[in-house]
Design a protein around this motif. Structure first.
Motif, PDB file in Angstrom:
ATOM      1  N   GLU A   1      91.188 112.007 138.744  1.00 24.92           N
ATOM      2  CA  GLU A   1      91.916 111.081 139.605  1.00 24.92           C
ATOM      3  C   GLU A   1      91.024 110.518 140.704  1.00 24.92           C
ATOM      4  N   TYR A   2      89.822 111.062 140.830  1.00 26.13           N
ATOM      5  CA  TYR A   2      88.877 110.579 141.830  1.00 26.13           C
ATOM      6  C   TYR A   2      87.830 109.647 141.222  1.00 26.13           C
ATOM      7  N   GLN A   3      88.141 109.109 140.068  1.00 22.33           N
ATOM      8  CA  GLN A   3      87.206 108.225 139.388  1.00 22.33           C
ATOM      9  C   GLN A   3      87.921 106.926 139.030  1.00 22.33           C
ATOM     10  N   THR A   4      87.263 105.817 139.310  1.00 23.87           N
ATOM     11  CA  THR A   4      87.826 104.518 138.978  1.00 23.87           C
ATOM     12  C   THR A   4      87.812 104.340 137.463  1.00 23.87           C
ATOM     13  N   PRO A   5      88.910 103.867 136.876  1.00 23.69           N
ATOM     14  CA  PRO A   5      88.924 103.620 135.432  1.00 23.69           C
ATOM     15  C   PRO A   5      87.848 102.608 135.036  1.00 23.69           C
ATOM     16  N   PRO A   6      87.227 102.776 133.863  1.00 26.33           N
ATOM     17  CA  PRO A   6      86.134 101.876 133.453  1.00 26.33           C
ATOM     18  C   PRO A   6      86.529 100.394 133.486  1.00 26.33           C
ATOM     19  N   GLU A   7      87.741 100.058 133.053  1.00 30.98           N
ATOM     20  CA  GLU A   7      88.150  98.649 133.025  1.00 30.98           C
ATOM     21  C   GLU A   7      88.184  98.058 134.439  1.00 30.98           C
ATOM     22  N   LEU A   8      88.680  98.847 135.391  1.00 30.42           N
ATOM     23  CA  LEU A   8      88.747  98.375 136.773  1.00 30.42           C
ATOM     24  C   LEU A   8      87.339  98.294 137.369  1.00 30.42           C
ATOM     25  N   MET A   9      86.477  99.239 137.016  1.00 33.84           N
ATOM     26  CA  MET A   9      85.100  99.223 137.527  1.00 33.84           C
ATOM     27  C   MET A   9      84.355  97.998 136.994  1.00 33.84           C
ATOM     28  N   ILE A  10      84.554  97.657 135.730  1.00 30.64           N
ATOM     29  CA  ILE A  10      83.910  96.475 135.149  1.00 30.64           C
ATOM     30  C   ILE A  10      84.409  95.218 135.846  1.00 30.64           C
ATOM     31  N   LEU A  11      85.719  95.137 136.071  1.00 31.84           N
ATOM     32  CA  LEU A  11      86.282  93.987 136.779  1.00 31.84           C
ATOM     33  C   LEU A  11      85.705  93.899 138.189  1.00 31.84           C
ATOM     34  N   ALA A  12      85.620  95.029 138.892  1.00 36.09           N
ATOM     35  CA  ALA A  12      85.072  95.045 140.254  1.00 36.09           C
ATOM     36  C   ALA A  12      83.608  94.595 140.252  1.00 36.09           C
ATOM     37  N   GLN A  13      82.822  95.060 139.290  1.00 33.45           N
ATOM     38  CA  GLN A  13      81.412  94.659 139.207  1.00 33.45           C
ATOM     39  C   GLN A  13      81.281  93.161 138.959  1.00 33.45           C
ATOM     40  N   THR A  14      82.141  92.638 138.092  1.00 35.56           N
ATOM     41  CA  THR A  14      82.092  91.213 137.786  1.00 35.56           C
ATOM     42  C   THR A  14      82.505  90.379 138.994  1.00 35.56           C
ATOM     43  N   ILE A  15      83.534  90.817 139.705  1.00 39.57           N
ATOM     44  CA  ILE A  15      83.952  90.119 140.925  1.00 39.57           C
ATOM     45  C   ILE A  15      82.827  90.162 141.957  1.00 39.57           C
ATOM     46  N   ALA A  16      82.167  91.317 142.081  1.00 42.23           N
ATOM     47  CA  ALA A  16      81.052  91.448 143.037  1.00 42.23           C
ATOM     48  C   ALA A  16      79.941  90.460 142.699  1.00 42.23           C
ATOM     49  N   GLU A  17      79.609  90.337 141.435  1.00 46.08           N
ATOM     50  CA  GLU A  17      78.565  89.389 141.020  1.00 46.08           C
ATOM     51  C   GLU A  17      78.946  87.956 141.369  1.00 46.08           C
ATOM     52  N   GLU A  18      80.206  87.609 141.102  1.00 51.71           N
ATOM     53  CA  GLU A  18      80.682  86.258 141.413  1.00 51.71           C
ATOM     54  C   GLU A  18      80.702  86.026 142.923  1.00 51.71           C
ATOM     55  N   LEU A  19      81.109  87.048 143.671  1.00 50.30           N
ATOM     56  CA  LEU A  19      81.173  86.947 145.126  1.00 50.30           C
ATOM     57  C   LEU A  19      79.772  86.798 145.718  1.00 50.30           C
ATOM     58  N   ASN A  20      78.801  87.479 145.136  1.00 46.65           N
ATOM     59  CA  ASN A  20      77.420  87.393 145.620  1.00 46.65           C
ATOM     60  C   ASN A  20      76.871  85.978 145.521  1.00 46.65           C
ATOM     61  N   ALA A  21      77.379  85.217 144.568  1.00 49.86           N
ATOM     62  CA  ALA A  21      76.908  83.835 144.390  1.00 49.86           C
ATOM     63  C   ALA A  21      77.452  82.895 145.460  1.00 49.86           C
ATOM     64  N   ILE A  22      78.546  83.296 146.145  1.00 49.37           N
ATOM     65  CA  ILE A  22      79.195  82.388 147.101  1.00 49.37           C
ATOM     66  C   ILE A  22      79.328  82.942 148.516  1.00 49.37           C
ATOM     67  N   ASP A  23      78.912  84.186 148.753  1.00 48.98           N
ATOM     68  CA  ASP A  23      79.100  84.810 150.062  1.00 48.98           C
ATOM     69  C   ASP A  23      77.750  85.186 150.664  1.00 48.98           C
ATOM     70  N   ASP A  24      77.715  85.357 151.984  1.00 49.90           N
ATOM     71  CA  ASP A  24      76.484  85.702 152.693  1.00 49.90           C
ATOM     72  C   ASP A  24      76.080  87.162 152.514  1.00 49.90           C
ATOM     73  N   HIS A  25      77.035  88.025 152.177  1.00 48.85           N
ATOM     74  CA  HIS A  25      76.742  89.446 151.979  1.00 48.85           C
ATOM     75  C   HIS A  25      76.444  89.712 150.505  1.00 48.85           C
ATOM     76  N   THR A  26      75.761  90.818 150.258  1.00 48.73           N
ATOM     77  CA  THR A  26      75.525  91.274 148.894  1.00 48.73           C
ATOM     78  C   THR A  26      76.511  92.404 148.612  1.00 48.73           C
ATOM     79  N   TRP A  27      77.409  92.186 147.679  1.00 55.18           N
ATOM     80  CA  TRP A  27      78.483  93.129 147.367  1.00 55.18           C
ATOM     81  C   TRP A  27      78.142  93.934 146.119  1.00 55.18           C
ATOM     82  N   THR A  28      78.501  95.214 146.152  1.00 57.53           N
ATOM     83  CA  THR A  28      78.288  96.123 145.030  1.00 57.53           C
ATOM     84  C   THR A  28      79.603  96.852 144.760  1.00 57.53           C
ATOM     85  N   ALA A  29      79.943  97.024 143.499  1.00 58.70           N
ATOM     86  CA  ALA A  29      81.139  97.786 143.135  1.00 58.70           C
ATOM     87  C   ALA A  29      80.851  99.273 143.310  1.00 58.70           C
ATOM     88  N   VAL A  30      81.802  99.989 143.937  1.00 61.16           N
ATOM     89  CA  VAL A  30      81.648 101.416 144.215  1.00 61.16           C
ATOM     90  C   VAL A  30      82.873 102.144 143.679  1.00 61.16           C
TER      91      VAL A  30
END
Length: 160
Positions: free
Chosen positions: A3-32
């Motif tokens: 229960e202390y681990q993010t499901p793989p599907e949600l982690m993949i979505l978070a990583q993809t959102i982070a990549e997209e956000l990095n292209a448009i935001d001043d900060h560098t985002w990483t999925a954790v």
């Protein structure tokens, strides 16, 4: 899966959102990794926010709730409370990650950054207050060597 681990599907979505956000935001985002129902996006300076699914345990629901994760004091008290009305948005999880990133950038991040800076300012003031309390206790002990300070977390008390 823990229960202390993010499901793989949600982690993949978070990583993809982070990549997209990095292209448009001043900060560098990483999925954790988060918990069974959330993942975090964390910037290089430590600020982070959560992507929380409305699905039941380990499943991605049809909505994602985006909310800030702010610095906390000992005892799990935050420098930002619900009374401050911090930003929180909901998005449809089935939308393309690029669209989700744009929505987060436009609707969430401006206020989130304001609240993060407010939390850091409150943290700085609190740490300054604690340091002043401790210094005052030291000065009292110097002036009255028989005084015995009692440390109660962040406070210094004298007497019973």
């Amino acid at each position: 899966m823990s229960e202390y681990q993010t499901p793989p599907e949600l982690m993949i979505l978070a990583q993809t959102i982070a990549e997209e956000l990095n292209a448009i935001d001043d900060h560098t985002w990483t999925a954790v990794n988060g918990y069974s129902h959330l993942a975090y996006l964390q910037a290089e300076d430590g600020r982070r926010f959560s992507l929380r699914t409305t699905g039941y345990r380990f499943q991605i629901g049809d909505r994602l709730e985006i909310s800030g994760s702010y610095p906390r004091k000992e005892g799990n008290y935050g420098y930002i409370s619900s009374y401050d009305n911090p930003p929180e948005i909901g998005v449809t999880s089935s939308r393309p990650p690029k669209s989700l990133a744009k929505d987060i950038k436009r609707r969430f991040l401006p206020k989130f950054h304001e609240f993060y800076e407010l939390a850091m300012e409150r943290k700085r003031k609190h740490e300054e207050y604690v340091a002043n309390q401790q210094r005052a206790g030291e000065l009292i002990v110097e002036a009255f060597p028989y005084a015995e300070p009692q440390r109660d977390g962040e406070r210094v008390r004298f007497g019973s």
